[in-house]
Scaffold this active site. Structure first.
Site, PDB file in Angstrom:
ATOM      1  N   ARG A  82      60.971  56.332  48.629  1.00  0.00           N
ATOM      2  CA  ARG A  82      61.508  57.529  47.954  1.00  0.00           C
ATOM      3  C   ARG A  82      60.711  57.848  46.696  1.00  0.00           C
ATOM      4  O   ARG A  82      61.233  58.435  45.740  1.00  0.00           O
ATOM      5  CB  ARG A  82      62.991  57.360  47.635  1.00  0.00           C
ATOM      6  CG  ARG A  82      63.820  56.848  48.805  1.00  0.00           C
ATOM      7  CD  ARG A  82      65.251  56.524  48.400  1.00  0.00           C
ATOM      8  NE  ARG A  82      65.903  55.678  49.409  1.00  0.00           N
ATOM      9  CZ  ARG A  82      67.089  55.110  49.268  1.00  0.00           C
ATOM     10  NH1 ARG A  82      67.793  55.305  48.155  1.00  0.00           N
ATOM     11  NH2 ARG A  82      67.604  54.365  50.226  1.00  0.00           N
ATOM     12  N   ASP A 119      63.256  60.418  53.102  1.00  0.00           N
ATOM     13  CA  ASP A 119      64.348  60.448  54.069  1.00  0.00           C
ATOM     14  C   ASP A 119      64.730  61.911  54.294  1.00  0.00           C
ATOM     15  O   ASP A 119      64.859  62.671  53.330  1.00  0.00           O
ATOM     16  CB  ASP A 119      65.557  59.691  53.523  1.00  0.00           C
ATOM     17  CG  ASP A 119      65.225  58.262  53.152  1.00  0.00           C
ATOM     18  OD1 ASP A 119      64.719  57.538  54.016  1.00  0.00           O
ATOM     19  OD2 ASP A 119      65.466  57.882  51.990  1.00  0.00           O
ATOM     20  N   HIS A 160      68.352  60.953  50.533  1.00  0.00           N
ATOM     21  CA  HIS A 160      68.792  59.806  51.322  1.00  0.00           C
ATOM     22  C   HIS A 160      70.198  59.971  51.883  1.00  0.00           C
ATOM     23  O   HIS A 160      70.446  59.741  53.064  1.00  0.00           O
ATOM     24  CB  HIS A 160      68.732  58.524  50.494  1.00  0.00           C
ATOM     25  CG  HIS A 160      69.216  57.321  51.238  1.00  0.00           C
ATOM     26  ND1 HIS A 160      70.537  56.909  51.206  1.00  0.00           N
ATOM     27  CD2 HIS A 160      68.574  56.458  52.068  1.00  0.00           C
ATOM     28  CE1 HIS A 160      70.673  55.847  51.973  1.00  0.00           C
ATOM     29  NE2 HIS A 160      69.502  55.541  52.505  1.00  0.00           N
ATOM     30  N   GLU A 172      61.316  59.578  57.346  1.00  0.00           N
ATOM     31  CA  GLU A 172      62.385  59.004  58.148  1.00  0.00           C
ATOM     32  C   GLU A 172      63.376  60.073  58.574  1.00  0.00           C
ATOM     33  O   GLU A 172      63.936  60.780  57.728  1.00  0.00           O
ATOM     34  CB  GLU A 172      63.132  57.911  57.385  1.00  0.00           C
ATOM     35  CG  GLU A 172      64.274  57.313  58.210  1.00  0.00           C
ATOM     36  CD  GLU A 172      65.108  56.296  57.471  1.00  0.00           C
ATOM     37  OE1 GLU A 172      66.225  56.000  57.950  1.00  0.00           O
ATOM     38  OE2 GLU A 172      64.652  55.800  56.423  1.00  0.00           O
ATOM     39  N   ASP A 192      60.195  49.901  45.954  1.00  0.00           N
ATOM     40  CA  ASP A 192      60.558  50.802  44.866  1.00  0.00           C
ATOM     41  C   ASP A 192      59.585  50.674  43.699  1.00  0.00           C
ATOM     42  O   ASP A 192      59.630  51.479  42.770  1.00  0.00           O
ATOM     43  CB  ASP A 192      61.964  50.469  44.350  1.00  0.00           C
ATOM     44  CG  ASP A 192      63.027  50.558  45.433  1.00  0.00           C
ATOM     45  OD1 ASP A 192      62.976  51.486  46.252  1.00  0.00           O
ATOM     46  OD2 ASP A 192      63.923  49.683  45.453  1.00  0.00           O
TER      47      ASP A 192
END
Length: 243
Positions: free
Chosen positions: A13, A41, A54, A113, A232
């Site tokens: 992300r 996402d 997300h 994703e 991350d």
């Protein structure tokens, strides 16, 4: 993406330990920290545009509430997607996949994703693949999903794309996860063992592991021959690879 000696660093992300996830701030920082791919996402908006977020709802990462699916892109763009993380990020906005590809193509690779296939979001596979094709980033992209039917649909539309089957529960069986469709297996770090990594490689699949923010875990995974790691903290792992 196969055959690299050092693993690819996939910014989860964006550099989401340091900036609000899925925002331009997080993605630009991921580039600055040496990531190889940025991850997004994807859900669909009310007007059927792929949106980088997300959760199925807006509550956690914006000042809005309710389902993402019930808002148009225009409505989503009015929301603040950064202030929850820190005052210095107020004014950061939700991004569409198209905006991300427009800004970052030619600068970095992409891991996208599908949070749901056509059973949840009718036509999402076609929309995402079309955008990857239009922006000529298919060869630099890894498309991920927990849904084997979604991966199969994408394979029919774009035979050349790298497809990653996400796995979050055992046992880890490379032959049972999207056989003949996936080019990569993508298990949770808590699921992978050394023997599991060996079996994935023996099956001829790439191996991406998520989410890894611990240096000792990363060193162990590198020794097991992983293809890439989702993190991350791209800076931490990039510096480790450099050493």
């Amino acid at each position: 993406m196969t055959g690299r000696r050092t693993p690819l660093v996939v910014a989860h992300r964006g550099a989401s330990s340091y900036a609000p996830e899925h925002t331009i701030a997080a993605y630009e920082l991921a580039l600055a920290q040496g990531a190889d791919l940025i991850e997004a996402d994807l859900h669909l908006s009310a007007d059927d545009q792929p949106i980088a977020i997300h959760d199925t709802t807006l509550d956690r990462t914006t000042d809005g509430t309710g389902p993402v699916r019930e808002r148009t892109v225009r409505e989503l763009k009015r929301l603040d997607a950064g202030g929850w993380f820190g005052p210095e990020f107020r004014g950061q906005r939700i991004q569409t996949l198209q905006e991300i590809l427009e800004r970052f193509r030619g600068r970095i690779g992409f891991a996208v994703e599908l949070k749901g296939g056509s059973d949840v979001y009718p036509g999402i596979e076609e929309r995402v693949v079309s955008l990857l094709q239009i922006y000529e980033v298919v060869e630099r992209s890894l498309l991920l999903s927990f849904d084997p039917r979604a991966l199969a649909k994408v394979r029919e539309m774009e035979p050349g794309i790298q497809l990653g089957a996400l796995v979050n529960r055992g046992p880890l069986d490379p032959e049972a996860v999207a056989p003949g469709v996936a080019t990569a297996l993508c298990p949770s770090v808590h699921l992978l063992t050394e023997d599991g990594a060996r079996r994935v490689r023996a099956a001829g699949l790439d191996l991406y592991v998520w989410v890894v923010n611990d240096v000792s875990a990363f060193d162990r995974l590198v020794a097991w021959g992983i293809t890439g790691v989702v993190t991350d903290r791209p800076d931490l792992l990039r510096s480790r690879i450099g050493r």
